[in-house]
Motif scaffolding. Structure first.
Motif, PDB file in Angstrom:
ATOM      1  N   SER A  47       6.192  -4.897  -7.734  1.00 18.07           N
ATOM      2  CA  SER A  47       7.091  -3.910  -8.312  1.00 18.07           C
ATOM      3  C   SER A  47       6.314  -2.854  -9.098  1.00 18.07           C
ATOM      4  O   SER A  47       6.669  -1.673  -9.079  1.00 18.07           O
ATOM      5  N   ASP A  48       5.260  -3.258  -9.769  1.00 12.14           N
ATOM      6  CA  ASP A  48       4.436  -2.319 -10.529  1.00 12.14           C
ATOM      7  C   ASP A  48       3.637  -1.386  -9.620  1.00 12.14           C
ATOM      8  O   ASP A  48       3.342  -0.243  -9.990  1.00 12.14           O
ATOM      9  N   ILE A  50       4.657  -0.213  -6.683  1.00  5.34           N
ATOM     10  CA  ILE A  50       5.532   0.666  -5.905  1.00  5.34           C
ATOM     11  C   ILE A  50       5.598   2.092  -6.466  1.00  5.34           C
ATOM     12  O   ILE A  50       5.491   3.039  -5.695  1.00  5.34           O
ATOM     13  N   PRO A  51       5.763   2.302  -7.775  1.00  4.87           N
ATOM     14  CA  PRO A  51       5.796   3.700  -8.255  1.00  4.87           C
ATOM     15  C   PRO A  51       4.517   4.467  -7.899  1.00  4.87           C
ATOM     16  O   PRO A  51       4.587   5.651  -7.565  1.00  4.87           O
ATOM     17  N   ASN A  52       3.376   3.799  -7.942  1.00  8.49           N
ATOM     18  CA  ASN A  52       2.124   4.466  -7.569  1.00  8.49           C
ATOM     19  C   ASN A  52       2.118   4.824  -6.089  1.00  8.49           C
ATOM     20  O   ASN A  52       1.676   5.903  -5.697  1.00  8.49           O
ATOM     21  N   LEU A  53       2.610   3.917  -5.270  1.00 10.30           N
ATOM     22  CA  LEU A  53       2.668   4.169  -3.837  1.00 10.30           C
ATOM     23  C   LEU A  53       3.603   5.336  -3.543  1.00 10.30           C
ATOM     24  O   LEU A  53       3.258   6.246  -2.791  1.00 10.30           O
ATOM     25  N   VAL A  54       4.775   5.325  -4.149  1.00  6.81           N
ATOM     26  CA  VAL A  54       5.750   6.396  -3.932  1.00  6.81           C
ATOM     27  C   VAL A  54       5.190   7.732  -4.412  1.00  6.81           C
ATOM     28  O   VAL A  54       5.316   8.750  -3.725  1.00  6.81           O
ATOM     29  N   SER A  55       4.540   7.753  -5.560  1.00  4.45           N
ATOM     30  CA  SER A  55       3.957   9.001  -6.077  1.00  4.45           C
ATOM     31  C   SER A  55       2.876   9.528  -5.144  1.00  4.45           C
ATOM     32  O   SER A  55       2.793  10.736  -4.899  1.00  4.45           O
ATOM     33  N   THR A  56       2.056   8.640  -4.626  1.00  4.97           N
ATOM     34  CA  THR A  56       0.997   9.053  -3.707  1.00  4.97           C
ATOM     35  C   THR A  56       1.592   9.638  -2.440  1.00  4.97           C
ATOM     36  O   THR A  56       1.146  10.680  -1.947  1.00  4.97           O
ATOM     37  N   VAL A  57       2.599   8.977  -1.927  1.00  5.04           N
ATOM     38  CA  VAL A  57       3.240   9.456  -0.710  1.00  5.04           C
ATOM     39  C   VAL A  57       3.907  10.803  -0.952  1.00  5.04           C
ATOM     40  O   VAL A  57       3.773  11.721  -0.150  1.00  5.04           O
ATOM     41  N   LYS A  58       4.616  10.943  -2.063  1.00  3.50           N
ATOM     42  CA  LYS A  58       5.279  12.215  -2.384  1.00  3.50           C
ATOM     43  C   LYS A  58       4.259  13.342  -2.497  1.00  3.50           C
ATOM     44  O   LYS A  58       4.494  14.448  -2.026  1.00  3.50           O
ATOM     45  N   GLY A  59       3.159  13.067  -3.142  1.00  6.12           N
ATOM     46  CA  GLY A  59       2.164  14.103  -3.358  1.00  6.12           C
ATOM     47  C   GLY A  59       1.410  14.483  -2.104  1.00  6.12           C
ATOM     48  O   GLY A  59       0.882  15.580  -2.010  1.00  6.12           O
ATOM     49  N   THR A  72      12.789   3.155  -3.854  1.00  7.41           N
ATOM     50  CA  THR A  72      13.025   3.209  -5.304  1.00  7.41           C
ATOM     51  C   THR A  72      14.274   2.420  -5.690  1.00  7.41           C
ATOM     52  O   THR A  72      14.256   1.656  -6.659  1.00  7.41           O
ATOM     53  N   ASN A  73      15.342   2.583  -4.925  1.00  9.44           N
ATOM     54  CA  ASN A  73      16.586   1.852  -5.218  1.00  9.44           C
ATOM     55  C   ASN A  73      16.418   0.347  -5.006  1.00  9.44           C
ATOM     56  O   ASN A  73      16.928  -0.458  -5.796  1.00  9.44           O
ATOM     57  N   ALA A  74      15.730  -0.032  -3.952  1.00  6.12           N
ATOM     58  CA  ALA A  74      15.507  -1.462  -3.681  1.00  6.12           C
ATOM     59  C   ALA A  74      14.664  -2.079  -4.793  1.00  6.12           C
ATOM     60  O   ALA A  74      14.901  -3.220  -5.204  1.00  6.12           O
ATOM     61  N   ARG A  75      13.688  -1.337  -5.286  1.00  2.00           N
ATOM     62  CA  ARG A  75      12.864  -1.838  -6.396  1.00  2.00           C
ATOM     63  C   ARG A  75      13.733  -2.046  -7.637  1.00  2.00           C
ATOM     64  O   ARG A  75      13.613  -3.053  -8.328  1.00  2.00           O
ATOM     65  N   ALA A  76      14.607  -1.099  -7.906  1.00  2.00           N
ATOM     66  CA  ALA A  76      15.483  -1.216  -9.077  1.00  2.00           C
ATOM     67  C   ALA A  76      16.386  -2.443  -8.954  1.00  2.00           C
ATOM     68  O   ALA A  76      16.568  -3.187  -9.920  1.00  2.00           O
ATOM     69  N   LEU A 133      -0.882  -3.656  -1.757  1.00  2.00           N
ATOM     70  CA  LEU A 133       0.447  -4.152  -1.420  1.00  2.00           C
ATOM     71  C   LEU A 133       0.365  -5.313  -0.424  1.00  2.00           C
ATOM     72  O   LEU A 133       1.064  -6.315  -0.582  1.00  2.00           O
ATOM     73  N   GLU A 134      -0.494  -5.185   0.569  1.00  2.00           N
ATOM     74  CA  GLU A 134      -0.663  -6.272   1.533  1.00  2.00           C
ATOM     75  C   GLU A 134      -1.203  -7.522   0.845  1.00  2.00           C
ATOM     76  O   GLU A 134      -0.748  -8.632   1.112  1.00  2.00           O
ATOM     77  N   GLY A 135      -2.164  -7.338  -0.059  1.00  2.00           N
ATOM     78  CA  GLY A 135      -2.694  -8.472  -0.814  1.00  2.00           C
ATOM     79  C   GLY A 135      -1.626  -9.112  -1.685  1.00  2.00           C
ATOM     80  O   GLY A 135      -1.547 -10.338  -1.803  1.00  2.00           O
TER      81      GLY A 135
END
Length: 192
Positions: A47-48, A50-59, A72-76, A133-135
């Protein structure tokens, strides 16, 4: 006098057997709680990340917003469900597992969709997060297996005679297991 002595010896023996059973049950119960803590730790690690992954993908890409929103919703949802370690019932475990399963599905779609963005796949930060994430998914799998093994030992202990008498007397109840996700019995199709 002789009958009284026999009754006392029998009562002492029953108390000793019950005491040994009780202590073993307490140790097994604490082991289950410890393994549950490890499961929660690994899910929290994911869960921690995921925000980094999403930010990287967005950027890095003009990415499909619906996929990112779903992650993001599934994480919440997954982080909002907490299970009390003293109440590890099969229903509570199943509810927790469903929320985590929805997050796993959303992450899977995110990683698959990333195949459409060559820049993203080449981005070192994304690759590093994907490896993390895979690890983490592997760690979750190991933690769940360890948890199920400790639950099996605990449940076996409280159901075996004569320990089951002590278990009933002191309120030790059966714990729930993690189950495999629906449809996991079918191999995924890989197409190129």
């Amino acid at each position: 006098m002789k009958n009284l002595l026999i009754v006392i010896v029998v009562v002492v023996l029953i108390a000793m057997v019950g005491g040994c059973s009780y202590n073993g049950m307490v140790q097994s119960d604490e082991n289950v709680k410890g393994k549950w803590g490890e499961v929660q730790t690994q899910y929290q690690r994911r869960s921690d990340l995921i925000p980094n992954l999403v930010s990287t993908v967005k950027g890095e890409a003009n990415f499909e917003k619906s996929t990112l929103t779903e992650v993001t919703n599934a994480r919440a949802r997954a982080t909002s469900i907490q299970v009390d370690p003293t109440k590890l019932t099969p229903e509570a475990i199943q509810q927790y597992q469903q929320a985590q399963g929805q997050l796993s599905t959303a992450l899977g779609r995110l990683l698959v969709a990333s195949e459409n963005y060559p820049n993203l796949k080449a981005n070192e930060a994304f690759r590093g997060l994907q490896v993390q994430l895979e690890g983490t998914e592997n760690r979750i799998s190991v933690a769940r297996r360890d948890f199920n093994e400790s639950v099996q030992a605990y449940n076996s202990k409280i159901r075996a005679f004569p320990a089951n008498l002590t278990a009933k007397m002191f309120g030790f109840t059966e714990k729930g297991y993690f189950q495999s996700e629906a449809g996991s019995d079918k191999a995924p199709k890989v197409q190129f």
